[in-house]
Design a protein around this motif. Structure first.
Motif, PDB file in Angstrom:
ATOM      1  N   LEU A 199       0.845  -1.186   0.000  1.00  0.00           N
ATOM      2  CA  LEU A 199       0.000   0.000   0.000  1.00  0.00           C
ATOM      3  C   LEU A 199       0.882   1.238   0.000  1.00  0.00           C
ATOM      4  O   LEU A 199       1.733   1.407   0.876  1.00  0.00           O
ATOM      5  CB  LEU A 199      -0.896   0.034   1.243  1.00  0.00           C
ATOM      6  CG  LEU A 199      -2.221  -0.727   1.210  1.00  0.00           C
ATOM      7  CD1 LEU A 199      -2.905  -0.598   2.552  1.00  0.00           C
ATOM      8  CD2 LEU A 199      -3.124  -0.194   0.109  1.00  0.00           C
ATOM      9  N   ASP A 259      -0.306   4.284   0.381  1.00  0.00           N
ATOM     10  CA  ASP A 259      -0.870   4.977   1.527  1.00  0.00           C
ATOM     11  C   ASP A 259      -2.179   4.293   1.882  1.00  0.00           C
ATOM     12  O   ASP A 259      -2.647   3.401   1.187  1.00  0.00           O
ATOM     13  CB  ASP A 259      -1.064   6.480   1.262  1.00  0.00           C
ATOM     14  CG  ASP A 259      -1.957   6.729   0.054  1.00  0.00           C
ATOM     15  OD1 ASP A 259      -3.166   6.437   0.154  1.00  0.00           O
ATOM     16  OD2 ASP A 259      -1.452   7.212  -0.973  1.00  0.00           O
ATOM     17  N   ILE A 260      -2.803   4.737   2.962  1.00  0.00           N
ATOM     18  CA  ILE A 260      -3.966   4.025   3.485  1.00  0.00           C
ATOM     19  C   ILE A 260      -5.156   4.091   2.528  1.00  0.00           C
ATOM     20  O   ILE A 260      -6.060   3.238   2.586  1.00  0.00           O
ATOM     21  CB  ILE A 260      -4.353   4.584   4.879  1.00  0.00           C
ATOM     22  CG1 ILE A 260      -5.304   3.621   5.598  1.00  0.00           C
ATOM     23  CG2 ILE A 260      -4.937   5.989   4.748  1.00  0.00           C
ATOM     24  CD1 ILE A 260      -4.713   2.272   5.863  1.00  0.00           C
ATOM     25  N   ASN A 261      -5.207   5.079   1.634  1.00  0.00           N
ATOM     26  CA  ASN A 261      -6.334   5.223   0.710  1.00  0.00           C
ATOM     27  C   ASN A 261      -6.040   4.717  -0.699  1.00  0.00           C
ATOM     28  O   ASN A 261      -6.882   4.841  -1.585  1.00  0.00           O
ATOM     29  CB  ASN A 261      -6.757   6.707   0.630  1.00  0.00           C
ATOM     30  CG  ASN A 261      -7.254   7.235   1.958  1.00  0.00           C
ATOM     31  OD1 ASN A 261      -8.029   6.585   2.637  1.00  0.00           O
ATOM     32  ND2 ASN A 261      -6.792   8.421   2.341  1.00  0.00           N
TER      33      ASN A 261
END
Length: 212
Positions: free
Chosen positions: A130, A132-134
């Motif tokens: 990932l 980032d988390i989004n």
């Protein structure tokens, strides 16, 4: 070879330069456009040396490196450019390795495993990354990236003294290459959390607690 004269085509769209060692280059025409040329004494162009070449030459003199002290700045610049080409060729070789057909890669891995040559280079089962988390996760399963992802679920829980919790994996992705587009699934084991309840163990016996 020392040139004495140079002839330059007077056509603004051509400007071809002819170099010669004869006393004069009379009666010649441009070999490219067959137009008239202007002859004058040979004027060599000064070597264009980069700041990097001048810096390296200065360092050679500062360190008194006798084995390369005689190299001129333009010669140093040429050596540096050759070094750049070498590093670029190594980078291109990595790109070529990344473009190997996946089927060929899988076949070579199977052969290596049968011969006992896989060693530490064995392809991991799963990689999930990932940015980032989004972000959309990058999923690599058995060395191949899964695209057109629909759902990715992964669950892991430590084992207890009286319970073994198997790793749960579920990947759903679209298959648009077939005649009938469909959803493909990769799954290992059952989820630790089941539906609207969580499986909890008390005194070695499973109980179901409804989540609020």
């Amino acid at each position: 070879m020392k040139y004495k004269y140079q002839s330059e085509c007077i056509d603004d769209y051509c400007r071809t330069v002819i170099l010669g060692t004869a006393n004069k280059l009379d009666g010649i025409r441009c070999p490219r456009c067959n137009g008239p040329v202007l002859t004058e004494p040979y004027k060599p162009k000064p070597a264009q040396v980069s700041e990097r070449g001048l810096l390296v030459k200065r360092k050679i003199l500062e360190r008194n490196l006798d084995f390369c002290k005689g190299a001129t700045p333009d010669q140093v610049d040429t050596i540096l450019k050759i070094g750049d080409e070498y590093h670029e060729s190594k980078s291109n070789l990595k790109d070529i390795k990344c473009q190997i057909n996946p089927e060929t890669k899988k076949a070579s891995n199977r052969i290596a495993e049968k011969l006992g040559l896989a060693g530490d280079n064995k392809t991991p089962l799963l990689k999930i990354e990932l940015a980032d988390i989004n972000s959309v996760p990058t999923v690599i399963y058995k060395g191949e990236e899964i695209d057109k992802k629909i759902k990715v679920k992964f669950g892991w829980e430590t084992d207890t003294f009286n319970q073994v919790n198997p790793t749960y994996l579920r990947i759903e992705h679209a298959d648009l290459d077939s005649d009938t587009p469909s959803t493909m699934r990769i799954q290992y084991n059952q989820p630790i959390d089941s539906g609207d309840y969580t499986v909890v163990y008390a005194d070695g016996m499973p109980i179901k607690v409804v989540e609020k």
